[in-house]
Write an enzyme that holds these catalytic residues in place. Structure first.
Site, PDB file in Angstrom:
ATOM      1  CE  LYS A   1      -1.152  -3.019   4.141  1.00  0.00           C
ATOM      2  NZ  LYS A   1      -0.986  -4.290   3.391  1.00  0.00           N
TER       3      LYS A   1
ATOM      4  CB  SER B   1      -0.936   0.026   1.218  1.00  0.00           C
ATOM      5  OG  SER B   1      -1.554   1.285   1.351  1.00  0.00           O
TER       6      SER B   1
ATOM      7  CE1 TYR C   1      -4.098  -1.443   5.094  1.00  0.00           C
ATOM      8  CE2 TYR C   1      -3.504   0.763   4.388  1.00  0.00           C
ATOM      9  CZ  TYR C   1      -3.799  -0.552   4.086  1.00  0.00           C
ATOM     10  OH  TYR C   1      -3.787  -0.963   2.772  1.00  0.00           O
TER      11      TYR C   1
END
Length: 263
Positions: free
Chosen positions: A155, A138, A151
């Site tokens: 990531k 991502s 997140y």
């Protein structure tokens, strides 16, 4: 990497980017594509749509024993794994207040699953002197997923781990790429919008949401050139440069966008 006659494994293969990659790999002439996902029924449905080249497996990527079993079964069935795509991922929509269970799940799916993958596939790849690891990390791994602290943190860790693998094993014949799309029209984005998550609203407001098939196209091009960073949204490279050159200005811009959305 040319996908012709290759054996590929894709986690998170029940839909979104995972199923789009599978379809594109088959179109490129892959010898076999193994789709693995926690949703075994949906994965089988995707494999049936793709055809006999595809094989479906139920898999919890947070269980290292299951990851090793998947690798062992695939190697027994097809003789090797040329490309392993660690594509499964989860978002939370939470900040620092997110419960420990959300932080733990994000860590296990977005980071530890990649570690389990590397542990499982590297021994055979190193013996052959060839192999490819593709991690879906991502754009949040290079920038920030506004509104989703777990997140963002995991990531970034995923990109860091992929970078370490690329540096450590490139000279042994192992290629590593980090796939870093920004907004993609997947169930993850749809669920985030339905829940009112700020990060999903930022992505939707950007007007730069790609289809999974567009991400698959960019992935094929990146694999062909064996690029470490595969950026389906080319503008992410410019964002990353701006963030590195002027972190205070970059943060100020994001804060302004957040204030606008909240208003």
């Amino acid at each position: 990497m040319n996908l012709t006659d290759r054996v590929a494994v894709i986690t998170g293969g029940a839909g979104g980017i995972g199923s789009a990659l599978a379809r594109r790999f088959v179109a490129e002439g892959a010898a076999a594509v193994v789709l693995a996902d926690l949703d075994a029924d949906a994965t089988r449905a995707v494999a049936e749509q793709i055809g006999p080249v595809a094989h479906a497996v139920g898999l919890d990527v947070t269980d290292e024993a299951q990851v090793h079993a998947l690798v062992d079964e695939t190697e027994r069935r097809y003789g090797r794994i040329d490309l392993f795509c660690a594509n499964a991922g989860v978002a939370t929509g939470g900040g620092v207040e997110a419960p420990d269970a959300d932080w733990d799940r994000a860590w296990r799916v977005n980071v530890l699953a990649h570690v389990y993958t590397a542990r499982a596939v590297l021994p055979a790849m190193l013996r052959r002197g060839s192999g490819y690891l593709l991690f879906t990390c991502s754009a949040a791994g290079l920038l920030t997923a506004v509104g989703d602290a777990p997140y963002t943190a995991t990531k970034h860790a995923a990109v860091g781990f992929a970078d370490w693998l690329a540096i450590t094993y490139r000279d042994a014949g192992i290629r590593v790429s980090a796939l870093c799309p920004q907004g993609v029209d997947t169930p993850m984005l749809a669920d985030g919008l339905a829940a009112g998550h700020l990060g999903a609203r930022v992505i939707a407001a950007s007007g730069a949401v790609l289809t999974p098939d567009q991400v698959a196209d960019a992935t094929i091009a990146g694999l062909a050139e064996e690029r470490f960073l595969i950026l389906p949204h080319p503008e992410v490279a410019g964002y990353a440069r701006r963030r590195a050159e002027d972190p205070d200005g970059w943060q100020a811009g994001l804060r302004k966008l957040v204030r606008k959305l909240r208003a």
